[in-house]
Scaffold this active site. Structure first.
Site, PDB file in Angstrom:
ATOM      1  N   HIS A  43    -120.340  -8.310 -32.967  1.00  0.00           N
ATOM      2  CA  HIS A  43    -120.788  -9.676 -32.647  1.00  0.00           C
ATOM      3  C   HIS A  43    -120.424 -10.022 -31.201  1.00  0.00           C
ATOM      4  O   HIS A  43    -121.219 -10.638 -30.481  1.00  0.00           O
ATOM      5  CB  HIS A  43    -120.103 -10.704 -33.554  1.00  0.00           C
ATOM      6  CG  HIS A  43    -120.333 -10.510 -35.015  1.00  0.00           C
ATOM      7  ND1 HIS A  43    -119.363 -10.071 -35.875  1.00  0.00           N
ATOM      8  CD2 HIS A  43    -121.448 -10.702 -35.774  1.00  0.00           C
ATOM      9  CE1 HIS A  43    -119.841 -10.008 -37.103  1.00  0.00           C
ATOM     10  NE2 HIS A  43    -121.106 -10.377 -37.074  1.00  0.00           N
ATOM     11  N   GLN A  70    -133.614  -5.360 -40.249  1.00  0.00           N
ATOM     12  CA  GLN A  70    -133.593  -6.807 -39.999  1.00  0.00           C
ATOM     13  C   GLN A  70    -134.270  -7.126 -38.661  1.00  0.00           C
ATOM     14  O   GLN A  70    -135.012  -8.104 -38.544  1.00  0.00           O
ATOM     15  CB  GLN A  70    -132.138  -7.296 -39.995  1.00  0.00           C
ATOM     16  CG  GLN A  70    -131.981  -8.741 -39.578  1.00  0.00           C
ATOM     17  CD  GLN A  70    -130.584  -9.266 -39.845  1.00  0.00           C
ATOM     18  OE1 GLN A  70    -130.294  -9.691 -40.946  1.00  0.00           O
ATOM     19  NE2 GLN A  70    -129.719  -9.226 -38.850  1.00  0.00           N
TER      20      GLN A  70
HETATM   21  P1  AMP Z   1    -123.860 -10.702 -39.473  1.00  0.00           P
HETATM   22  O1  AMP Z   1    -122.736 -11.618 -39.164  1.00  0.00           O
HETATM   23  O2  AMP Z   1    -123.475  -9.510 -40.280  1.00  0.00           O
HETATM   24  O3  AMP Z   1    -125.070 -11.436 -40.004  1.00  0.00           O
HETATM   25  O4  AMP Z   1    -124.312 -10.103 -38.073  1.00  0.00           O
HETATM   26  C1  AMP Z   1    -124.687 -10.943 -37.020  1.00  0.00           C
HETATM   27  C2  AMP Z   1    -125.325 -10.107 -35.946  1.00  0.00           C
HETATM   28  O5  AMP Z   1    -124.391  -9.137 -35.472  1.00  0.00           O
HETATM   29  C3  AMP Z   1    -126.543  -9.337 -36.466  1.00  0.00           C
HETATM   30  O6  AMP Z   1    -127.560  -9.379 -35.488  1.00  0.00           O
HETATM   31  C4  AMP Z   1    -125.994  -7.951 -36.635  1.00  0.00           C
HETATM   32  O7  AMP Z   1    -126.974  -6.940 -36.531  1.00  0.00           O
HETATM   33  C5  AMP Z   1    -125.019  -7.874 -35.482  1.00  0.00           C
HETATM   34  N1  AMP Z   1    -124.047  -6.803 -35.704  1.00  0.00           N
HETATM   35  C6  AMP Z   1    -123.336  -6.553 -36.837  1.00  0.00           C
HETATM   36  N2  AMP Z   1    -122.595  -5.440 -36.683  1.00  0.00           N
HETATM   37  C7  AMP Z   1    -122.842  -4.976 -35.429  1.00  0.00           C
HETATM   38  C8  AMP Z   1    -122.381  -3.848 -34.687  1.00  0.00           C
HETATM   39  N3  AMP Z   1    -121.523  -2.974 -35.194  1.00  0.00           N
HETATM   40  N4  AMP Z   1    -122.848  -3.684 -33.421  1.00  0.00           N
HETATM   41  C9  AMP Z   1    -123.732  -4.570 -32.885  1.00  0.00           C
HETATM   42  N5  AMP Z   1    -124.205  -5.654 -33.552  1.00  0.00           N
HETATM   43  C10 AMP Z   1    -123.766  -5.849 -34.806  1.00  0.00           C
END
Ligand code: AMP
Length: 291
Positions: free
Chosen positions: A46, A162
């Site tokens: 994030h 997604q």
């Molecule tokens: P979430 O809180 O899981 O809904 O994720 C929020 C955003 O962070 C989404 O766009 C995810 O794809 C991104 N995200 C989650 N894990 C990672 C990661 N390891 N590297 C880069 N972006 C991420």
């Protein structure tokens, strides 16, 4: 509303959409607004999205909303980690301008709002294993886009499918928002950072290291000249097979930002996988040209 200052930037926390809208309306028309939607429990993945938004936009908004609509079980939803004060501190450290933590009742008038139908990209893989997941995702992201009105929105390629589904929704419903996919941040052994990793036992965490190993070994096989998708996935599968605690849900190679499966692999294609280890579901993917 709550504020925290860091250097030049003041980070404001909004829980009320009306108050956020007042703040948003004060931004000059030609300024750019970068938006990072999250479900909180923030980690390095994030943070990388927030930093990229910070470096590319005049204003940065992060939302934290644990979206009940995208969970398949109430138990999963209630177990989702909630670490709001640490999250807010991290946003302030990155220099985010505003953090929006909306209440469900403020997001949707009804407890069961009308759900948007996602595009065909939502059908297979996550769509099969998590029925209804993507309609929950697009319904909430559409609502957040309408509230935040960003110039650009940042999404992690960790959630490859997604990105494909949201890109399609944005093209139709929010054509002025630029969707910017961001690279996956990984732990030192290559495991993709995820809010769920904290639930892994020590043994499961060790097994999870096989996910990036399987994907990168398949890519190495492709680099050595193999172009046949079933042979390339077989190499990854043989690595997952080393560990009986790994339940493979899907493993496939898809074409250049789409969910279309390929027979002959080219460099812009990605290998995607979902596994369950000791009850924890993890997903990952790698693009052949980038790994
Ligand atoms: P979430 O809180 O899981 O809904 O994720 C929020 C955003 O962070 C989404 O766009 C995810 O794809 C991104 N995200 C989650 N894990 C990672 C990661 N390891 N590297 C880069 N972006 C991420």
């Amino acid at each position: 509303m709550y504020e925290m200052g860091r250097g030049q930037t003041m980070t404001t926390l909004f829980t009320d959409i009306q108050q956020f809208t007042t703040w948003r309306n004060e931004i000059p028309k030609h300024d750019t607004v970068g938006f990072v939607p999250t479900m909180g429990a923030l980690h390095g993945g994030h943070i990388s999205l927030m930093q990229r938004a910070r470096s590319e936009c005049d204003h940065v908004v992060v939302s934290i909303y644990v979206n009940a609509l995208q969970f398949n079980s109430l138990n999963d939803f209630s177990k989702y980690p909630r670490t709001e004060s640490v999250d807010f501190e991290l946003c302030a450290q990155v220099g985010v301008d505003s953090v929006l933590v909306p209440l469900q009742s403020d997001m949707f008038i009804s407890d069961s709002p009308n759900l948007l139908s996602p595009s065909k990209e939502a059908e297979a893989f996550e769509g099969t294993d998590r029925p209804g997941h993507f309609s929950g995702v697009v319904t909430v992201v559409d609502r957040l886009f309408a509230v935040v009105q960003p110039t650009a929105a940042y999404f992690g390629l960790k959630d490859y499918q997604q990105v494909a589904v949201i890109r399609n929704m944005a093209t139709t419903l929010h054509p002025r928002i630029d969707i910017r996919p961001c690279d996956t941040m990984r732990e030192t052994d290559g495991l993709a950072m995820s809010s769920r990793n904290r639930f892994l036992t020590e043994t499961a965490r060790a097994s999870a290291g096989l996910i990036p190993l399987a994907l990168s070994t398949a890519i190495a096989h492709w680099r050595n000249g193999c172009r046949d998708a079933s042979e390339v996935t077989a190499i990854a599968r043989s690595i997952f097979d080393r560990d009986a605690s790994i339940e493979l849900q899907y493993l496939s190679i898809v074409k250049d930002g789409t969910m279309d499966q390929v027979e002959a692999v080219s460099e812009r294609d990605s290998i995607i996988a979902a596994v369950v280890i000791d009850g924890i579901r993890l997903i990952d993917n790698m693009q052949f040209s980038n790994a």
